[in-house]
Enzyme design. Sequence first.
Site, mmCIF file in Angstrom:
data_model
loop_
_atom_site.group_PDB
_atom_site.id
_atom_site.type_symbol
_atom_site.label_atom_id
_atom_site.label_comp_id
_atom_site.label_asym_id
_atom_site.label_seq_id
_atom_site.Cartn_x
_atom_site.Cartn_y
_atom_site.Cartn_z
ATOM 1 N N CYS A 1 -4.996 -5.104 1.090
ATOM 2 C CA CYS A 1 -3.767 -5.480 1.787
ATOM 3 C C CYS A 1 -4.084 -6.740 2.581
ATOM 4 O O CYS A 1 -4.994 -6.732 3.424
ATOM 5 C CB CYS A 1 -3.353 -4.341 2.714
ATOM 6 S SG CYS A 1 -1.971 -4.729 3.794
ATOM 7 N N CYS B 1 0.159 -11.302 -0.965
ATOM 8 C CA CYS B 1 0.417 -9.899 -0.606
ATOM 9 C C CYS B 1 0.186 -9.095 -1.877
ATOM 10 O O CYS B 1 0.640 -9.489 -2.957
ATOM 11 C CB CYS B 1 1.861 -9.736 -0.119
ATOM 12 S SG CYS B 1 2.409 -8.014 0.005
HETATM 13 N N1 DGL Z 1 0.313 -5.115 0.429
HETATM 14 C C1 DGL Z 1 0.461 -5.588 1.784
HETATM 15 C C2 DGL Z 1 -0.164 -6.985 1.886
HETATM 16 O O1 DGL Z 1 -0.938 -7.341 1.022
HETATM 17 C C3 DGL Z 1 1.893 -5.410 2.142
HETATM 18 C C4 DGL Z 1 2.267 -5.760 3.493
HETATM 19 C C5 DGL Z 1 3.341 -4.929 4.122
HETATM 20 O O2 DGL Z 1 3.240 -3.727 4.113
HETATM 21 O O3 DGL Z 1 4.244 -5.556 4.672
HETATM 22 O O4 DGL Z 1 0.043 -7.727 2.810
#
Ligand code: DGL
Length: 261
Positions: free
Chosen positions: A69, A179
């Site tokens: 993430c 993301c």
């Molecule tokens: N997968 C997360 C990232 O890479 C998502 C972020 C979120 O939950 O807003 O930033």
Amino acid sequence: MIALFDSGVGGLSVFKELYRILPREDYLYYSDNANCPYGEKPVQFIRERAFEISRLLMGKGAHIIVVACNTATAAAIHALRERFDIPFIGMEPAIKPAALQSKSKVVGVLATAGTFKGELYRQTSTRYASGVTVIERVGKGLVELVEKGLTDYPHSSEAVMECIRPMLDKGADYIVLGCTHYPFLEDTIRKCAPGVGIINPAEAVAKHTADILQDNGYVFGNGGSLELLSSGDGSILEKMARSLPLENGFAIVRASTESSC
Ligand code: DGL
């Protein structure tokens, strides 16, 4: 055991690349979907979640944790490495390959507000984007679409177009996916931006993870399983994990939410 965590299903895009390199490992995946999205949440909150989730994953035998993430990496990677003894791998904003390959010298970066605010992003962008115009856009609503499984074209095209139009208008010929949820929208992005290169750092992060494991003398597995944990309803996570291109013998197990944190 290799563990990954994310605010939701996005980290499966990193798991997919890890699995391609290391298909015989046992994996643990934690989706903090009760708290998803992380994008606009306070740094302190995300850091506390990262600590709690990491403790849980270590208690279940994780030898390494991939913070799959970008937002959690921005908020917590240094603190996690300081606090715990096992290796932590974070997501890197892939500005460098985009800047090197761009002919128009305009690149777009799509990420969350939390990632853009992070020190890691600022440093990477200052170091690698000289001579390149970087158009930053928060992928508003995109994480939510992926969490609902609404990734197909044309369902997701309006939201995607809204986010990338300013990049295309300025002549961006590469878009960096900052993301881990966004690779699930890659088909839609391609259709909305034909001819534009898409850079997803997941493969590089997976290779780096394998290298670190090797450097640490990790005994590579001879199994092949993925245990799914989530702080909320895990049905979408399981559905998406089962839709990945995995070999027949690879086991996917959904743990009960009670064994979660
Ligand atoms: N997968 C997360 C990232 O890479 C998502 C972020 C979120 O939950 O807003 O930033």
